[in-house]
Design a protein around this motif. Sequence first.
Motif, PDB file in Angstrom:
ATOM      1  N   HIS A   1      12.041   3.394  -0.341  1.00  0.00           N
ATOM      2  CA  HIS A   1      10.738   2.730  -0.378  1.00  0.00           C
ATOM      3  C   HIS A   1      10.568   1.636   0.682  1.00  0.00           C
ATOM      4  CE1 HIS A   1       9.994   4.905  -4.089  1.00  0.00           C
ATOM      5  NE2 HIS A   1      11.181   4.507  -4.525  1.00  0.00           N
ATOM      6  N   GLY A   2      11.553   1.434   1.527  1.00  0.00           N
ATOM      7  CA  GLY A   2      11.417   0.493   2.639  1.00  0.00           C
ATOM      8  C   GLY A   2      11.371  -0.964   2.242  1.00  0.00           C
ATOM      9  N   ILE A   3      11.877  -1.312   1.061  1.00  0.00           N
ATOM     10  CA  ILE A   3      11.877  -2.703   0.603  1.00  0.00           C
ATOM     11  C   ILE A   3      13.139  -3.386   1.125  1.00  0.00           C
ATOM     12  CG2 ILE A   3      11.981  -4.205  -1.425  1.00  0.00           C
ATOM     13  CD1 ILE A   3      10.323  -2.088  -2.898  1.00  0.00           C
ATOM     14  N   VAL A   4      12.964  -4.410   1.947  1.00  0.00           N
ATOM     15  CA  VAL A   4      14.105  -4.971   2.671  1.00  0.00           C
ATOM     16  C   VAL A   4      14.819  -6.090   1.907  1.00  0.00           C
ATOM     17  CG1 VAL A   4      13.144  -4.372   4.910  1.00  0.00           C
ATOM     18  CG2 VAL A   4      12.587  -6.581   3.920  1.00  0.00           C
ATOM     19  N   ARG A   5      14.147  -6.709   0.956  1.00  0.00           N
ATOM     20  CA  ARG A   5      14.786  -7.760   0.173  1.00  0.00           C
ATOM     21  C   ARG A   5      14.539  -7.489  -1.312  1.00  0.00           C
ATOM     22  NH1 ARG A   5      13.123 -13.469   3.120  1.00  0.00           N
ATOM     23  NH2 ARG A   5      13.977 -13.018   5.190  1.00  0.00           N
TER      24      ARG A   5
ATOM     25  N   GLU B   1       0.827  -1.193   0.000  1.00  0.00           N
ATOM     26  CA  GLU B   1       0.000   0.000   0.000  1.00  0.00           C
ATOM     27  C   GLU B   1       0.871   1.257   0.000  1.00  0.00           C
ATOM     28  OE1 GLU B   1      -3.769  -0.067   2.391  1.00  0.00           O
ATOM     29  OE2 GLU B   1      -2.818  -1.834   3.269  1.00  0.00           O
ATOM     30  N   GLY B   2       0.526   2.197  -0.862  1.00  0.00           N
ATOM     31  CA  GLY B   2       1.258   3.455  -0.937  1.00  0.00           C
ATOM     32  C   GLY B   2       2.472   3.424  -1.841  1.00  0.00           C
ATOM     33  N   LEU B   3       2.771   2.273  -2.433  1.00  0.00           N
ATOM     34  CA  LEU B   3       3.932   2.166  -3.317  1.00  0.00           C
ATOM     35  C   LEU B   3       3.486   2.308  -4.773  1.00  0.00           C
ATOM     36  CD1 LEU B   3       7.004   1.581  -3.447  1.00  0.00           C
ATOM     37  CD2 LEU B   3       6.403  -0.827  -3.809  1.00  0.00           C
ATOM     38  N   ASP B   4       4.001   3.319  -5.455  1.00  0.00           N
ATOM     39  CA  ASP B   4       3.681   3.576  -6.856  1.00  0.00           C
ATOM     40  C   ASP B   4       4.763   2.913  -7.717  1.00  0.00           C
ATOM     41  OD1 ASP B   4       3.184   4.527  -9.394  1.00  0.00           O
ATOM     42  OD2 ASP B   4       2.882   6.608  -8.777  1.00  0.00           O
ATOM     43  N   LEU B   5       4.445   1.778  -8.319  1.00  0.00           N
ATOM     44  CA  LEU B   5       5.443   1.029  -9.082  1.00  0.00           C
ATOM     45  C   LEU B   5       5.908   1.778 -10.328  1.00  0.00           C
ATOM     46  CD1 LEU B   5       4.298  -2.698  -8.911  1.00  0.00           C
ATOM     47  CD2 LEU B   5       6.150  -1.578  -7.679  1.00  0.00           C
ATOM     48  N   VAL B   6       5.039   2.575 -10.930  1.00  0.00           N
ATOM     49  CA  VAL B   6       5.447   3.372 -12.101  1.00  0.00           C
ATOM     50  C   VAL B   6       6.516   4.383 -11.694  1.00  0.00           C
ATOM     51  CG1 VAL B   6       4.675   5.024 -13.829  1.00  0.00           C
ATOM     52  CG2 VAL B   6       3.218   3.071 -13.246  1.00  0.00           C
ATOM     53  N   ALA B   7       6.296   5.056 -10.560  1.00  0.00           N
ATOM     54  CA  ALA B   7       7.275   6.028 -10.082  1.00  0.00           C
ATOM     55  C   ALA B   7       8.585   5.344  -9.696  1.00  0.00           C
ATOM     56  CB  ALA B   7       6.700   6.796  -8.891  1.00  0.00           C
ATOM     57  N   VAL B   8       8.477   4.158  -9.076  1.00  0.00           N
ATOM     58  CA  VAL B   8       9.682   3.419  -8.707  1.00  0.00           C
ATOM     59  C   VAL B   8      10.461   3.020  -9.957  1.00  0.00           C
ATOM     60  CG1 VAL B   8      10.559   1.304  -7.644  1.00  0.00           C
ATOM     61  CG2 VAL B   8       8.692   2.560  -6.564  1.00  0.00           C
ATOM     62  N   SER B   9       9.754   2.555 -10.978  1.00  0.00           N
ATOM     63  CA  SER B   9      10.415   2.164 -12.234  1.00  0.00           C
ATOM     64  C   SER B   9      11.130   3.353 -12.872  1.00  0.00           C
ATOM     65  CB  SER B   9       9.374   1.593 -13.203  1.00  0.00           C
ATOM     66  OG  SER B   9       9.972   1.215 -14.412  1.00  0.00           O
ATOM     67  N   ASP B  10      10.473   4.507 -12.869  1.00  0.00           N
ATOM     68  CA  ASP B  10      11.110   5.707 -13.428  1.00  0.00           C
ATOM     69  C   ASP B  10      12.349   6.096 -12.639  1.00  0.00           C
ATOM     70  OD1 ASP B  10       9.135   5.839 -15.342  1.00  0.00           O
ATOM     71  OD2 ASP B  10       7.926   7.334 -14.275  1.00  0.00           O
TER      72      ASP B  10
ATOM     73  N   ASP C   1       8.654  -5.977   3.062  1.00  0.00           N
ATOM     74  CA  ASP C   1       8.317  -5.792   1.656  1.00  0.00           C
ATOM     75  C   ASP C   1       9.487  -6.274   0.805  1.00  0.00           C
ATOM     76  OD1 ASP C   1       5.910  -4.686   2.342  1.00  0.00           O
ATOM     77  OD2 ASP C   1       6.604  -2.615   2.181  1.00  0.00           O
ATOM     78  N   VAL C   2       9.178  -6.985  -0.263  1.00  0.00           N
ATOM     79  CA  VAL C   2      10.226  -7.537  -1.130  1.00  0.00           C
ATOM     80  C   VAL C   2       9.948  -7.131  -2.575  1.00  0.00           C
ATOM     81  CG1 VAL C   2      10.681  -9.480   0.391  1.00  0.00           C
ATOM     82  CG2 VAL C   2       8.958  -9.704  -1.385  1.00  0.00           C
ATOM     83  N   ALA C   3      10.985  -7.232  -3.423  1.00  0.00           N
ATOM     84  CA  ALA C   3      10.833  -6.837  -4.827  1.00  0.00           C
ATOM     85  C   ALA C   3      11.784  -7.633  -5.700  1.00  0.00           C
ATOM     86  CB  ALA C   3      11.102  -5.337  -4.989  1.00  0.00           C
ATOM     87  N   SER C   4      11.447  -7.709  -6.979  1.00  0.00           N
ATOM     88  CA  SER C   4      12.355  -8.267  -7.991  1.00  0.00           C
ATOM     89  C   SER C   4      12.260  -7.384  -9.227  1.00  0.00           C
ATOM     90  CB  SER C   4      11.979  -9.713  -8.341  1.00  0.00           C
ATOM     91  OG  SER C   4      10.710  -9.770  -8.954  1.00  0.00           O
ATOM     92  N   VAL C   5      13.372  -7.257  -9.942  1.00  0.00           N
ATOM     93  CA  VAL C   5      13.391  -6.361 -11.100  1.00  0.00           C
ATOM     94  C   VAL C   5      14.494  -6.780 -12.072  1.00  0.00           C
ATOM     95  CG1 VAL C   5      14.959  -4.734  -9.937  1.00  0.00           C
ATOM     96  CG2 VAL C   5      13.475  -3.921 -11.811  1.00  0.00           C
TER      97      VAL C   5
ATOM     98  N   THR D   1      15.637   0.222  -0.804  1.00  0.00           N
ATOM     99  CA  THR D   1      15.628   0.105   0.653  1.00  0.00           C
ATOM    100  C   THR D   1      15.420   1.457   1.331  1.00  0.00           C
ATOM    101  OG1 THR D   1      17.093  -1.815   0.579  1.00  0.00           O
ATOM    102  CG2 THR D   1      16.941  -0.637   2.672  1.00  0.00           C
ATOM    103  N   GLU D   2      16.221   2.464   0.947  1.00  0.00           N
ATOM    104  CA  GLU D   2      16.185   3.750   1.640  1.00  0.00           C
ATOM    105  C   GLU D   2      14.975   4.604   1.254  1.00  0.00           C
ATOM    106  OE1 GLU D   2      19.892   5.669   0.946  1.00  0.00           O
ATOM    107  OE2 GLU D   2      21.078   4.129   1.996  1.00  0.00           O
TER     108      GLU D   2
END
Length: 298
Positions: free
Chosen positions: A276-280, A214-223, A247-251, A273-274
Motif C-alpha cells: 500500500h506504499g505506506i512509508v511510516r 486516495e485509492g486506499l480502502d481501509l476496510v480491505a487493508v484491515s481485512d 503516507d503514514v498509518a497507525s494500527v 509498505t509493499e
Amino acid sequence: MHDHATVSAGARHVGRLTIAVGLVAVTFVVELVVALLTGSLALLSDAGHLATDLAGLVMALAAIRIAATGRASTALTYGWHRLEILAALGNSLLLLGIAGFVVFEAFRRLGAPPDLEPVPLLVVATLGLVVNLVTAALLRDGAEESINLEGARLEVLADAVGSVGVIVAAVVILVTGWTGADTVVALAVAAWVLPRALRLGYRALRVLVQAAPEGLDLVAVSDELADLDGVAGVHDLHAWTLTSGLDVASVHMQLRPAADPHAVLHAVERTLTEHHGIVRTTVQLEPDEHDCGPEEVC
C-alpha cells in the motif's frame, strides 16, 4: 525521540523547479519591460499573470526547501512537510482568484472592447508560450508524484493555455480588427482553469483534514492485516497523507497467545509498505483479551 529523515516527492525534483523559477522570472521581466516601452495594457496584464505564476512557483519551491531542511522538534514532530500541501492550497486559491478576475473583466469589457496592439501582443505571447511549455515539461514528472508540484505545473499550464489564446486573439485582431476576440479567449481560459483549480484545492484539503490516502480502502487493508499469522483482531486503523509521497498509518493489533510479536510487527510493516506504499507505520501490539486465563492480566 527519533528524527526520520524521509525525502518527500517534491524534494526529488527541486532542481527542475529551480530552473522553472528562473525561466519564468526572465520571461516576466521581458514582458514587463516591453509592456512599459510600448504602453500596451494587454501586455502589462499578461505580465501580471506571469507574476502570479512566478509567485506560485516560488511558493512551491520555498515550501519544499523548508520542508527538506527543517528538522522535527518537540513542537513540530513531523517537521515542515505540511508546508508543501499549504503551498498547493495557496496555488489553488491563486488560480481561482485569477480565473474569477478574468471572468469579471471579460464581462466588463463585453460592451466596450478596448483597443489592442496585436503585433507586440503576438510576439510576447509566443515567447511566453515557449517558456511555459519548457517549464511544464520540466515539472511533468514531479507533478505526477507531488501535489505541490502539480499546483505549480497547473499555474504554468494555465498561462500556456492563456498564451495560446492570446496568440489566437492577436491573429484575429490583426486580420479582422475585431478586438472582442480577446474577451472570448479570456472566458475560454477561465473555463479551462476553474475545474482544475477546484480539483487541486480539493486534494490539498483532503490531506489537511487527514483523510485516508486516495485509492486506499481501509476496510480491505484491515481485512488483510487480520489474515496475518498470529493476529486475533485489528482495530483503530488510521491512515493519512503527511505530504505527497509520504503516507503514514497507525494500527492496534490483537495477538493470539502463541504469536511472535516481532514476526507480527514485521509482517504488518511489510504489508503496509509493499502492498500500500505506506512509508511510516506505528503499530500497537495487544494480547487478545478473550484468550486470557482467569489469573492472567491483559
